[in-house]
Design a protein around this motif. Structure first.
Motif, PDB file in Angstrom:
ATOM      1  N   ARG A 159       0.738  -1.387   0.115  1.00  0.00           N
ATOM      2  CA  ARG A 159       0.004  -0.027  -0.075  1.00  0.00           C
ATOM      3  C   ARG A 159       0.700   1.042   0.075  1.00  0.00           C
ATOM      4  O   ARG A 159       1.695   1.470   0.941  1.00  0.00           O
ATOM      5  CB  ARG A 159      -0.813  -0.047   1.406  1.00  0.00           C
ATOM      6  CG  ARG A 159      -2.079   1.128   1.241  1.00  0.00           C
ATOM      7  CD  ARG A 159      -2.744   1.308   2.253  1.00  0.00           C
ATOM      8  NE  ARG A 159      -4.185   2.008   1.854  1.00  0.00           N
ATOM      9  CZ  ARG A 159      -4.258   3.456   1.751  1.00  0.00           C
ATOM     10  NH1 ARG A 159      -2.960   4.166   1.901  1.00  0.00           N
ATOM     11  NH2 ARG A 159      -5.222   3.849   1.578  1.00  0.00           N
ATOM     12  N   ALA A 160       0.911   2.021  -1.006  1.00  0.00           N
ATOM     13  CA  ALA A 160       1.654   3.035  -1.282  1.00  0.00           C
ATOM     14  C   ALA A 160       0.939   4.386  -1.014  1.00  0.00           C
ATOM     15  O   ALA A 160      -0.419   4.368  -1.562  1.00  0.00           O
ATOM     16  CB  ALA A 160       2.402   3.340  -2.426  1.00  0.00           C
ATOM     17  N   GLU A 161       1.264   5.525  -0.427  1.00  0.00           N
ATOM     18  CA  GLU A 161       0.516   6.650  -0.208  1.00  0.00           C
ATOM     19  C   GLU A 161       1.486   7.946  -0.367  1.00  0.00           C
ATOM     20  O   GLU A 161       2.605   7.686   0.068  1.00  0.00           O
ATOM     21  CB  GLU A 161      -0.338   6.822   0.953  1.00  0.00           C
ATOM     22  CG  GLU A 161       0.441   6.452   2.256  1.00  0.00           C
ATOM     23  CD  GLU A 161      -0.564   6.161   3.257  1.00  0.00           C
ATOM     24  OE1 GLU A 161      -0.547   6.999   4.402  1.00  0.00           O
ATOM     25  OE2 GLU A 161      -1.149   5.148   3.605  1.00  0.00           O
ATOM     26  N   PRO A 162       0.639   9.123  -0.607  1.00  0.00           N
ATOM     27  CA  PRO A 162       1.695  10.305  -0.305  1.00  0.00           C
ATOM     28  C   PRO A 162       2.010  10.670   1.007  1.00  0.00           C
ATOM     29  O   PRO A 162       1.401  10.269   1.968  1.00  0.00           O
ATOM     30  CB  PRO A 162       0.755  11.380  -1.150  1.00  0.00           C
ATOM     31  CG  PRO A 162      -0.150  10.601  -1.983  1.00  0.00           C
ATOM     32  CD  PRO A 162      -0.404   9.394  -1.171  1.00  0.00           C
ATOM     33  N   ALA A 163       3.141  11.051   1.219  1.00  0.00           N
ATOM     34  CA  ALA A 163       3.677  11.543   2.512  1.00  0.00           C
ATOM     35  C   ALA A 163       3.946  13.254   2.620  1.00  0.00           C
ATOM     36  O   ALA A 163       5.206  13.279   1.786  1.00  0.00           O
ATOM     37  CB  ALA A 163       4.766  10.521   3.033  1.00  0.00           C
ATOM     38  N   ALA A 164       3.285  13.920   3.199  1.00  0.00           N
ATOM     39  CA  ALA A 164       3.556  15.109   3.226  1.00  0.00           C
ATOM     40  C   ALA A 164       5.032  15.676   3.952  1.00  0.00           C
ATOM     41  O   ALA A 164       5.747  16.485   3.494  1.00  0.00           O
ATOM     42  CB  ALA A 164       2.351  15.875   3.716  1.00  0.00           C
ATOM     43  N   ASP A 165       5.174  14.752   4.814  1.00  0.00           N
ATOM     44  CA  ASP A 165       6.443  14.992   5.804  1.00  0.00           C
ATOM     45  C   ASP A 165       6.820  13.414   6.183  1.00  0.00           C
ATOM     46  O   ASP A 165       6.383  12.708   6.949  1.00  0.00           O
ATOM     47  CB  ASP A 165       5.870  15.582   7.306  1.00  0.00           C
ATOM     48  CG  ASP A 165       7.134  15.953   7.913  1.00  0.00           C
ATOM     49  OD1 ASP A 165       8.207  15.504   7.653  1.00  0.00           O
ATOM     50  OD2 ASP A 165       7.092  16.961   8.920  1.00  0.00           O
ATOM     51  N   PHE A 166       8.028  13.063   5.636  1.00  0.00           N
ATOM     52  CA  PHE A 166       8.695  11.832   5.548  1.00  0.00           C
ATOM     53  C   PHE A 166       9.102  11.366   7.111  1.00  0.00           C
ATOM     54  O   PHE A 166       9.152  10.247   7.484  1.00  0.00           O
ATOM     55  CB  PHE A 166       9.736  11.435   4.769  1.00  0.00           C
ATOM     56  CG  PHE A 166      11.004  12.406   5.328  1.00  0.00           C
ATOM     57  CD1 PHE A 166      12.012  11.830   5.827  1.00  0.00           C
ATOM     58  CD2 PHE A 166      11.178  13.800   4.687  1.00  0.00           C
ATOM     59  CE1 PHE A 166      13.282  12.607   6.117  1.00  0.00           C
ATOM     60  CE2 PHE A 166      12.364  14.555   4.894  1.00  0.00           C
ATOM     61  CZ  PHE A 166      13.308  13.847   5.994  1.00  0.00           C
ATOM     62  N   ARG A 167       9.136  12.814   7.859  1.00  0.00           N
ATOM     63  CA  ARG A 167       9.527  12.473   9.362  1.00  0.00           C
ATOM     64  C   ARG A 167       8.376  11.955  10.183  1.00  0.00           C
ATOM     65  O   ARG A 167       8.626  11.544  11.595  1.00  0.00           O
ATOM     66  CB  ARG A 167      10.180  13.696   9.999  1.00  0.00           C
ATOM     67  CG  ARG A 167      11.348  14.106   9.176  1.00  0.00           C
ATOM     68  CD  ARG A 167      11.871  15.389   9.637  1.00  0.00           C
ATOM     69  NE  ARG A 167      10.709  16.505   8.885  1.00  0.00           N
ATOM     70  CZ  ARG A 167      10.984  17.770   9.073  1.00  0.00           C
ATOM     71  NH1 ARG A 167      11.898  18.254   9.636  1.00  0.00           N
ATOM     72  NH2 ARG A 167       9.975  18.388   8.650  1.00  0.00           N
ATOM     73  N   ARG A 168       7.121  12.107   9.706  1.00  0.00           N
ATOM     74  CA  ARG A 168       5.803  11.708  10.411  1.00  0.00           C
ATOM     75  C   ARG A 168       5.063  10.641   9.796  1.00  0.00           C
ATOM     76  O   ARG A 168       5.139  10.528   8.671  1.00  0.00           O
ATOM     77  CB  ARG A 168       5.329  13.241  10.809  1.00  0.00           C
ATOM     78  CG  ARG A 168       6.064  14.295  11.260  1.00  0.00           C
ATOM     79  CD  ARG A 168       5.268  15.611  11.315  1.00  0.00           C
ATOM     80  NE  ARG A 168       4.591  15.325  12.601  1.00  0.00           N
ATOM     81  CZ  ARG A 168       3.937  16.510  12.863  1.00  0.00           C
ATOM     82  NH1 ARG A 168       3.913  17.534  12.609  1.00  0.00           N
ATOM     83  NH2 ARG A 168       3.128  16.289  14.000  1.00  0.00           N
ATOM     84  N   GLY A 169       4.091   9.842  10.900  1.00  0.00           N
ATOM     85  CA  GLY A 169       3.305   9.070  10.195  1.00  0.00           C
ATOM     86  C   GLY A 169       3.794   7.611  10.227  1.00  0.00           C
ATOM     87  O   GLY A 169       2.870   6.942   9.883  1.00  0.00           O
ATOM     88  N   THR A 170       5.015   7.544  10.390  1.00  0.00           N
ATOM     89  CA  THR A 170       5.447   5.846  10.272  1.00  0.00           C
ATOM     90  C   THR A 170       4.538   5.164  11.302  1.00  0.00           C
ATOM     91  O   THR A 170       4.071   3.957  10.847  1.00  0.00           O
ATOM     92  CB  THR A 170       6.926   5.847  10.675  1.00  0.00           C
ATOM     93  OG1 THR A 170       7.675   6.688   9.773  1.00  0.00           O
ATOM     94  CG2 THR A 170       7.124   4.450  10.625  1.00  0.00           C
TER      95      THR A 170
END
Length: 238
Positions: A89-100
């Motif tokens: 499942r791939a999705e956009p990530a506005a901030d690669f430092r958050r959301g993991t």
């Protein structure tokens, strides 16, 4: 939301299809793929740094499991080409430092929901048995009648500057060939592995890879998906 179904003709072409999902997500389009990869052993980056990696790769090749190197995940996993499912499942990530953590929780919950929808009595628990293949924090196991855990799913994540991929494996049937090749591979890598830790989803409808694939796909797409474009990759692996 882009949904890819099927399998490309070769291992290399099939890997390129999955790699393209990250590019699609970086352009703002989420994507989901659930499929049956070709028979292979996929080694992680940690494996490649070990002294026994060359011997492990050759062992897998000699037993009909071509060795490949993957960017997502830790230790080696094996696919039998028929009943072992992979998902992305791939999705956009506005901030690669958050959301993991949130992505892990959301995807793990979707996988568990899919499996429970197929067999109400299936006891799925978080975590994994000791010395399982590709050990990691985000895994699912089933509990047998004797109370022993067997790993049936593992998840990993890759994050770039503007996109994220959560990928994983689900074992629908546990063939002896998988245990044999994994035992030989881990032995040559000098990494602890217990063959009895390899589990499978074998209850009710969950014993049919095609049924499990559809359930996983539906759960990973989730509620509110609108524009779903289905790209037919090829009939092989449907």
């Amino acid at each position: 939301m882009r949904v890819l179904r099927g399998r490309a003709a070769t291992i290399e072409a099939d890997r390129e299809v999955s790699d393209d999902l990250l590019s699609a997500a970086a352009d703002g389009e989420p994507a989901v793929r659930v499929w049956t990869p070709h028979q292979q052993v996929a080694f992680g980056r940690r494996d490649r740094r070990l002294e026994g990696y060359g011997d492990a790769a050759e062992f897998a090749r000699e037993r009909g499991f071509p060795p490949v190197e993957r960017a997502v995940g830790g230790r080696a996993v094996a696919y039998d080409g028929e009943t072992t499912l992979a998902f992305v499942r791939a999705e956009p990530a506005a901030d690669f430092r958050r959301g993991t953590t949130a992505r892990y929780k959301r995807t793990t919950a979707a996988v568990e929901r899919a499996l429970r929808s197929l067999e109400a009595d299936l006891e799925v628990v978080a975590g994994e048995p000791e010395d399982s293949f590709c050990p990691g924090t985000h895994s699912l196991s089933v509990v047998g009648p004797n109370g022993r855990r067997r790993k049936i799913a593992g998840l990993a994540q890759r994050v770039t500057q503007d996109a994220a991929v959560v990928a994983g494996i689900v074992l629908v049937e546990s063939h002896d060939s998988l245990k044999t090749v994994l035992e030989g591979v881990y032995d040559r890598l000098d990494v602890a592995f217990e063959p009895a830790s390899v589990g499978a989803v074998t209850a009710g409808d969950a014993s049919d890879p095609a049924v499990v694939r559809t359930a996983l796909e539906d759960a990973l797409i989730g509620e509110g998906a609108t524009d779903i474009a289905i790209d037919a990759i090829g009939e092989d692996g449907e």
